[in-house]
Scaffold this active site. Structure first.
Site, PDB file in Angstrom:
ATOM      1  N   GLY A  47       1.097  -1.401   0.252  1.00 25.47           N
ATOM      2  CA  GLY A  47       0.093  -0.358  -0.098  1.00 25.47           C
ATOM      3  C   GLY A  47       0.440   0.941  -0.458  1.00 25.47           C
ATOM      4  O   GLY A  47       0.377   2.487   0.213  1.00 25.47           O
TER       5      GLY A  47
ATOM      6  N   MET B 282      -3.621  -7.136  -7.245  1.00 23.70           N
ATOM      7  CA  MET B 282      -2.959  -8.260  -7.938  1.00 23.70           C
ATOM      8  C   MET B 282      -4.227  -9.346  -8.141  1.00 23.70           C
ATOM      9  O   MET B 282      -3.352 -10.579  -8.252  1.00 23.70           O
ATOM     10  CB  MET B 282      -1.706  -8.752  -6.641  1.00 23.70           C
ATOM     11  CG  MET B 282      -0.993  -7.760  -6.710  1.00 23.70           C
ATOM     12  SD  MET B 282      -0.246  -6.928  -8.229  1.00 23.70           S
ATOM     13  CE  MET B 282       0.974  -7.881  -8.676  1.00 23.70           C
ATOM     14  N   ARG B 283      -5.329  -8.639  -9.009  1.00 24.56           N
ATOM     15  CA  ARG B 283      -6.008  -9.683  -9.421  1.00 24.56           C
ATOM     16  C   ARG B 283      -6.566  -9.249 -10.483  1.00 24.56           C
ATOM     17  O   ARG B 283      -6.468  -8.206 -10.929  1.00 24.56           O
ATOM     18  CB  ARG B 283      -7.435  -9.635  -8.514  1.00 24.56           C
ATOM     19  CG  ARG B 283      -7.755 -10.511  -7.024  1.00 24.56           C
ATOM     20  CD  ARG B 283      -7.053 -11.357  -6.944  1.00 24.56           C
ATOM     21  NE  ARG B 283      -8.451 -12.667  -7.549  1.00 24.56           N
ATOM     22  CZ  ARG B 283      -8.540 -13.513  -8.198  1.00 24.56           C
ATOM     23  NH1 ARG B 283      -7.273 -14.396  -7.581  1.00 24.56           N
ATOM     24  NH2 ARG B 283      -9.674 -14.465  -7.982  1.00 24.56           N
TER      25      ARG B 283
ATOM     26  N   ASN C 180      -4.656   2.067 -13.537  1.00 23.32           N
ATOM     27  CA  ASN C 180      -3.630   1.483 -12.499  1.00 23.32           C
ATOM     28  C   ASN C 180      -1.687   1.700 -12.609  1.00 23.32           C
ATOM     29  O   ASN C 180      -1.916   2.826 -13.565  1.00 23.32           O
ATOM     30  CB  ASN C 180      -3.484   0.790 -13.450  1.00 23.32           C
ATOM     31  CG  ASN C 180      -2.795  -0.425 -12.844  1.00 23.32           C
ATOM     32  OD1 ASN C 180      -2.886  -0.724 -11.809  1.00 23.32           O
ATOM     33  ND2 ASN C 180      -2.242  -1.706 -13.849  1.00 23.32           N
TER      34      ASN C 180
ATOM     35  N   HIS D  51       1.529   0.771 -13.514  1.00 22.66           N
ATOM     36  CA  HIS D  51       2.742  -0.449 -13.291  1.00 22.66           C
ATOM     37  C   HIS D  51       3.979  -0.227 -12.942  1.00 22.66           C
ATOM     38  O   HIS D  51       4.380   0.866 -13.767  1.00 22.66           O
ATOM     39  CB  HIS D  51       1.569  -0.773 -14.138  1.00 22.66           C
ATOM     40  CG  HIS D  51       2.459  -1.999 -14.875  1.00 22.66           C
ATOM     41  ND1 HIS D  51       2.263  -3.537 -14.583  1.00 22.66           N
ATOM     42  CD2 HIS D  51       3.803  -2.021 -15.891  1.00 22.66           C
ATOM     43  CE1 HIS D  51       4.038  -4.542 -14.904  1.00 22.66           C
ATOM     44  NE2 HIS D  51       3.724  -3.485 -15.564  1.00 22.66           N
TER      45      HIS D  51
ATOM     46  N   ASP E  75      -2.573  -4.141 -18.524  1.00 27.15           N
ATOM     47  CA  ASP E  75      -1.793  -3.737 -18.611  1.00 27.15           C
ATOM     48  C   ASP E  75      -1.545  -2.742 -19.904  1.00 27.15           C
ATOM     49  O   ASP E  75      -0.707  -2.543 -20.666  1.00 27.15           O
ATOM     50  CB  ASP E  75      -0.373  -3.910 -18.097  1.00 27.15           C
ATOM     51  CG  ASP E  75       0.094  -4.735 -17.257  1.00 27.15           C
ATOM     52  OD1 ASP E  75      -0.834  -4.605 -16.161  1.00 27.15           O
ATOM     53  OD2 ASP E  75       0.116  -5.865 -16.673  1.00 27.15           O
TER      54      ASP E  75
ATOM     55  N   GLU F 101       7.131   6.405  -8.728  1.00 26.88           N
ATOM     56  CA  GLU F 101       4.975   5.719  -8.843  1.00 26.88           C
ATOM     57  C   GLU F 101       4.791   7.171  -7.430  1.00 26.88           C
ATOM     58  O   GLU F 101       3.515   7.347  -7.986  1.00 26.88           O
ATOM     59  CB  GLU F 101       5.085   4.309  -8.269  1.00 26.88           C
ATOM     60  CG  GLU F 101       5.313   3.496  -9.698  1.00 26.88           C
ATOM     61  CD  GLU F 101       5.345   2.169  -8.942  1.00 26.88           C
ATOM     62  OE1 GLU F 101       4.544   1.441  -8.609  1.00 26.88           O
ATOM     63  OE2 GLU F 101       6.332   1.364  -8.983  1.00 26.88           O
TER      64      GLU F 101
END
Ligand code: GAR
Length: 216
Positions: free
Chosen positions: A14, A92-93, A109, A111, A147, A176
């Protein structure tokens, strides 16, 4: 104008959730977190959300007979919270086509690679193994193929001789935490348009300088 309501979906540490929590703490930040969902119990991200006083739900995918039912449970919770934008942050699903369609252009998202290079898992190790001189991170709208989707922003970092997956991941993670809150800000300010499956950020300039690695 009201703040853009976010749901942040996590599966672990997180730290990107934390970056969004910290950004939202600034009075002039145009978004707020209405709900945090983790599909895994007991992870650090849940503690971060609780410490910030945010509503957290653990929706354990293992308790649902199908992906569709798990996704439906999430959609119901997210809609009940009045959410306008979903931020996947180390979630991560894989998501069902129905869920992705339902949240079309309302789900982003982050990545840890320069997409479209290195989709999927173990991306830092794969970038090093490929001999790439740069890697980085990407914030993008979510489409069905993993992705993929219109890219809002990217940060590039050099790969150093002697890097391993952990040292590279740490270098990328710093970026990030900068670009994710920035992308959310632009969306909340209504500055991100999608045309021909490309995201355009109104009034945001590209840098002029090139970066060479190794240095000449
Ligand atoms: C981050 O590096 C994020 O980019 C990556 O997982 C990490 C989660 O860290 N996401 C993916 O690989 C998704 N394909 P965090 O839980 O500390 O934010």
């Amino acid at each position: 104008m009201g703040k853009l309501k976010l749901a942040v979906l996590i599966s672990g540490r997180g730290s990107n959730l934390q970056a969004l929590i910290d950004a939202c703490a600034a009075p002039d930040y145009p978004a707020e977190i209405a709900l945090v969902i983790s599909n895994v119990a007991g992870v650090e991200g849940i503690e971060r959300a609780t410490n910030a006083g945010l509503p957290v739900l653990v929706i354990d995918h293992k308790k649902y007979p199908s992906r569709a039912e798990f996704d439906l449970e999430m959609t119901q919770a997210i809609e009940a919270a009045g959410v306008e934008l979903i931020c996947l942050a180390g979630f991560m699903r894989l998501l069902s086509e129905e869920f992705i369609d339902h949240w079309h252009n309302r789900m982003i998202n982050i990545h840890p690679s320069l997409l479209p290079a290195f989709k999927g898992l173990d991306v830092q190790a794969r970038a090093i193994a490929a001999g790439a001189r740069f890697s980085g991170c990407t914030v993008h709208y979510v489409r069905f193929d993993m992705d993929t989707g219109p890219i809002i922003t990217q940060a590039a970092v050099p790969i150093h001789t002697g890097d391993d997956a952990d040292t590279l991941a740490a270098r990328i993670l710093v970026q990030e935490h900068i670009i994710y809150p920035q992308a959310v800000r632009w969306i909340a300010e209504g500055r991100v348009m999608i045309e021909n499956q490309q995201a355009i950020v109104d009034g945001a300039d590209a840098p002029t300088a090139a970066v060479i690695n190794p240095l000449p």
